[in-house]
Scaffold this active site. Structure first.
Site, PDB file in Angstrom:
ATOM      1  N   GLN A 219       0.823  -1.208   0.000  1.00  0.00           N
ATOM      2  CA  GLN A 219       0.000   0.000   0.000  1.00  0.00           C
ATOM      3  C   GLN A 219       0.859   1.262   0.000  1.00  0.00           C
ATOM      4  O   GLN A 219       1.795   1.392   0.794  1.00  0.00           O
ATOM      5  CB  GLN A 219      -0.933   0.043   1.214  1.00  0.00           C
ATOM      6  CG  GLN A 219      -1.959   1.164   1.028  1.00  0.00           C
ATOM      7  CD  GLN A 219      -2.802   1.438   2.242  1.00  0.00           C
ATOM      8  OE1 GLN A 219      -2.277   1.730   3.319  1.00  0.00           O
ATOM      9  NE2 GLN A 219      -4.111   1.344   2.092  1.00  0.00           N
TER      10      GLN A 219
ATOM     11  N   CYS B 165      -6.874   7.308   4.594  1.00  0.00           N
ATOM     12  CA  CYS B 165      -6.138   7.732   5.787  1.00  0.00           C
ATOM     13  C   CYS B 165      -6.645   9.087   6.291  1.00  0.00           C
ATOM     14  O   CYS B 165      -6.914   9.992   5.502  1.00  0.00           O
ATOM     15  CB  CYS B 165      -4.642   7.828   5.457  1.00  0.00           C
ATOM     16  SG  CYS B 165      -3.649   8.332   6.861  1.00  0.00           S
TER      17      CYS B 165
ATOM     18  N   LYS C  61      -8.069   1.854  -1.701  1.00  0.00           N
ATOM     19  CA  LYS C  61      -8.835   1.681  -0.455  1.00  0.00           C
ATOM     20  C   LYS C  61      -9.423   3.040  -0.075  1.00  0.00           C
ATOM     21  O   LYS C  61      -8.689   4.012   0.091  1.00  0.00           O
ATOM     22  CB  LYS C  61      -7.923   1.159   0.653  1.00  0.00           C
ATOM     23  CG  LYS C  61      -8.640   0.941   1.992  1.00  0.00           C
ATOM     24  CD  LYS C  61      -7.778   0.059   2.907  1.00  0.00           C
ATOM     25  CE  LYS C  61      -8.370  -0.160   4.274  1.00  0.00           C
ATOM     26  NZ  LYS C  61      -8.110   0.924   5.217  1.00  0.00           N
TER      27      LYS C  61
ATOM     28  N   ASN D 129     -14.927  -3.568   4.443  1.00  0.00           N
ATOM     29  CA  ASN D 129     -14.069  -3.417   5.622  1.00  0.00           C
ATOM     30  C   ASN D 129     -14.735  -2.552   6.689  1.00  0.00           C
ATOM     31  O   ASN D 129     -15.325  -1.532   6.390  1.00  0.00           O
ATOM     32  CB  ASN D 129     -12.730  -2.786   5.174  1.00  0.00           C
ATOM     33  CG  ASN D 129     -11.877  -2.318   6.329  1.00  0.00           C
ATOM     34  OD1 ASN D 129     -11.514  -1.140   6.417  1.00  0.00           O
ATOM     35  ND2 ASN D 129     -11.531  -3.207   7.227  1.00  0.00           N
ATOM     36  N   GLY D 130     -14.604  -3.021   7.935  1.00  0.00           N
ATOM     37  CA  GLY D 130     -15.081  -2.222   9.059  1.00  0.00           C
ATOM     38  C   GLY D 130     -15.913  -3.016  10.026  1.00  0.00           C
ATOM     39  O   GLY D 130     -16.933  -3.599   9.667  1.00  0.00           O
TER      40      GLY D 130
ATOM     41  N   GLY E 121      -9.190  -5.591  10.183  1.00  0.00           N
ATOM     42  CA  GLY E 121      -8.107  -4.785  10.747  1.00  0.00           C
ATOM     43  C   GLY E 121      -7.955  -5.018  12.234  1.00  0.00           C
ATOM     44  O   GLY E 121      -7.317  -5.983  12.676  1.00  0.00           O
ATOM     45  N   ARG E 122      -8.620  -4.163  13.028  1.00  0.00           N
ATOM     46  CA  ARG E 122      -8.330  -4.120  14.463  1.00  0.00           C
ATOM     47  C   ARG E 122      -8.476  -5.453  15.187  1.00  0.00           C
ATOM     48  O   ARG E 122      -7.659  -5.762  16.062  1.00  0.00           O
ATOM     49  CB  ARG E 122      -9.201  -3.045  15.132  1.00  0.00           C
ATOM     50  CG  ARG E 122      -8.702  -1.644  14.814  1.00  0.00           C
ATOM     51  CD  ARG E 122      -9.728  -0.615  15.141  1.00  0.00           C
ATOM     52  NE  ARG E 122     -10.921  -0.776  14.313  1.00  0.00           N
ATOM     53  CZ  ARG E 122     -12.044  -0.094  14.476  1.00  0.00           C
ATOM     54  NH1 ARG E 122     -12.122   0.778  15.453  1.00  0.00           N
ATOM     55  NH2 ARG E 122     -13.066  -0.288  13.671  1.00  0.00           N
TER      56      ARG E 122
END
Ligand SMILES: Cc1cc2nc3c(=O)[nH]c(=O)nc-3n(C[C@H](O)[C@H](O)[C@H](O)COP(=O)(O)O)c2cc1C
Length: 297
Positions: free
Chosen positions: A63, A92, A131, A192-193, A216-217
């Site tokens: 990325q 971002c 993204k 995503n999320g 992710g997290r």
């Protein structure tokens, strides 16, 4: 195709962490973002060493973040041989990037974003993915428009984090917009999320029709989320020791604090009377291993 991939996460996606996610069944591995302003000043050898991508990790996506076409043109030849795909970060929300019109700031002008991306696509044979977030704020939910423009300009895949830039990480990820994007696109869309379990991921795929889920997290604490296995305390300890083994084998730096930070995160689901935070008192990797083995008693 396995439906779960590892999200890019700055400060988290070390080589050892990426390999552990892969071993646990992650499909595609994303590196953390790399700033084109930094990479373009380096040699090919320096970039290879910095990214430290191992053959076991492939397929890998690198990325990049930036907004200056010239810097992308200088950087892409340095990275394209190292990965199967290159991803542009348009999500971002860090101030220092927004101030330079990078990351989610690019969502404010979709035509300009299309112009940039078209030229990036033209400078490599590798597929370019992007993204994004669902918009800049609640008044400009432009993900469908952005995705159509990206597709028209040669982007091969889009990942959507279901929040606006202004939401940062607050509120819930908007799965409805992901569904709308998927319905209006003919390229793969990755959702995503807020995926906190394997089942959440399957629900997200079903509800949105998207092609893949990005985690992710939750992976920071449970890199085994990709495996759909319920781990016992003993299994978690084995995973932590495996992470340390991968770190010692593959990482080209030795940072005790980097190891205990990741190890501490992975102890989240271990029940014990020992204060897990004490792992951060360890002075060496050997001490960390000893501490973790001690959690088994
Ligand atoms: C510590 C951390 C670092 C992140 N770094 C990046 C990054 O380098 N590039 C990027 O596109 N997103 C980055 N993100 C955002 C994630 O990739 C993802 O979109 C976001 O966390 C939502 O997914 P989740 O709910 O599964 O965590 C980062 C998130 C976190 C928590």
């Amino acid at each position: 195709m396995k439906p779960f991939c590892l999200a890019p996460m700055a400060g988290i996606n070390s080589t050892a962490f990426r390999l552990l996610c892969k071993e646990n069944g992650a499909d595609i591995i994303y590196t953390q973002m790399y700033d084109v302003n930094l990479l373009c000043t380096k040699t090919k050898e320096e970039v290879k060493k910095l990214l430290n991508i191992k053959k076991e990790e492939h397929p890998v996506v690198i990325q990049l973040i930036g907004s200056n076409l010239k810097k992308f043109r200088q950087t892409i030849p340095l990275v394209e041989g190292l990965a199967e795909e290159i991803n542009i970060n348009v999500g971002c929300i860090e101030k220092r990037y927004l101030e330079h019109d990078c990351g989610a700031a690019l969502l404010k002008d979709p035509e300009e974003l299309g112009y940039l991306v078209k030229r990036i696509v033209a400078c490599t044979k590798k597929p370019i993915s992007v993204k994004i977030r669902i918009g800049w704020d609640g008044q400009s939910l432009n993900a469908v428009k952005v995705c159509n423009i990206l597709e028209d300009n040669g982007v091969k895949k889009i990942i959507i984090h279901g929040r606006t830039a202004m939401q940062k990480y607050a509120g819930k990820s908007n799965w409805t917009i992901m569904k709308q994007v998927k319905e209006k696109s003919s390229i793969p869309i990755i959702a995503n999320g807020d995926v906190k379990s394997y089942q959440d991921g399957l629900d997200l795929l079903e509800r949105t029709g998207c092609d893949e889920v990005m985690v992710g997290r939750e992976a920071k604490y449970a890199p085994w989320i990709f495996s759909n296995k319920q781990l016992t305390k003993d299994d978690i300890i084995k995973q932590i020791l495996r992470y340390i083994e991968l770190y010692e084998t593959y990482e080209n730096r030795c940072s005790v604090s980097e190891v205990y930070d990741q190890v501490f995160r992975m102890t989240r689901d271990i029940e014990t009377t020992i204060n897990k935070r004490d792992v951060k008192e360890c002075a060496s990797i050997a001490e960390i291993k000893q501490f973790i083995s001690g959690l088994n008693s």
